[in-house]
Design a protein around this motif. Sequence first.
Motif, PDB file in Angstrom:
ATOM      1  N   ILE A 171       0.812  -1.224   0.000  1.00 16.13           N
ATOM      2  CA  ILE A 171       0.000   0.000   0.000  1.00 16.13           C
ATOM      3  C   ILE A 171       0.842   1.268   0.000  1.00 16.13           C
ATOM      4  CG2 ILE A 171      -1.949  -1.172   1.063  1.00 16.13           C
ATOM      5  CD1 ILE A 171      -1.260   0.361   3.662  1.00 16.13           C
ATOM      6  N   THR A 172       2.134   1.154   0.271  1.00  9.56           N
ATOM      7  CA  THR A 172       3.000   2.332   0.206  1.00  9.56           C
ATOM      8  C   THR A 172       3.430   2.635  -1.228  1.00  9.56           C
ATOM      9  OG1 THR A 172       4.789   0.842   0.871  1.00  9.56           O
ATOM     10  CG2 THR A 172       3.865   2.291   2.564  1.00  9.56           C
ATOM     11  N   ASP A 173       3.027   1.803  -2.182  1.00  8.95           N
ATOM     12  CA  ASP A 173       3.283   2.074  -3.604  1.00  8.95           C
ATOM     13  C   ASP A 173       2.363   3.215  -4.043  1.00  8.95           C
ATOM     14  OD1 ASP A 173       3.325   2.128  -6.393  1.00  8.95           O
ATOM     15  OD2 ASP A 173       3.429  -0.050  -6.575  1.00  8.95           O
ATOM     16  N   PRO A 174       2.914   4.296  -4.602  1.00  9.42           N
ATOM     17  CA  PRO A 174       2.084   5.439  -4.992  1.00  9.42           C
ATOM     18  C   PRO A 174       0.978   5.101  -6.004  1.00  9.42           C
ATOM     19  CG  PRO A 174       4.418   5.990  -5.154  1.00  9.42           C
ATOM     20  CD  PRO A 174       4.333   4.527  -4.852  1.00  9.42           C
ATOM     21  N   LYS A 175       1.110   3.989  -6.714  1.00  7.96           N
ATOM     22  CA  LYS A 175       0.106   3.603  -7.708  1.00  7.96           C
ATOM     23  C   LYS A 175      -1.124   2.943  -7.086  1.00  7.96           C
ATOM     24  CE  LYS A 175       3.811   2.755 -10.978  1.00  7.96           C
ATOM     25  NZ  LYS A 175       4.597   1.722 -11.642  1.00  7.96           N
TER      26      LYS A 175
END
Length: 92
Positions: free
Chosen positions: A65-69
């Motif tokens: 969930i820390t992936d900006p996408k």
Amino acid sequence: MIDVKNLSKSFGDHLVLNDISQHIDPGEKVVIIGPSGSGKSTFLRCLNLLEIPTQGTITFQGTVITDPKVKIDQVRQQMGMVFQHFNLFPNM
């Protein structure tokens, strides 16, 4: 499943969370304790990105969930959070 790896959070020069790693299995219950100001609420807020971590990764049910996408609103529909103060919203 929640998997936190090397999570850190700073507010300016103030380091609140420093290199936290934690794995929580489905159904597992975890208690976060510590004195006032030790980062408990900041850690919980990072778990659903109400606070953006300075570094590290958070994986929730297989999604980083820390992936900006990542569409965080869709992930949050699968999470729950109880706020510390009942009067968080002044109109209620």
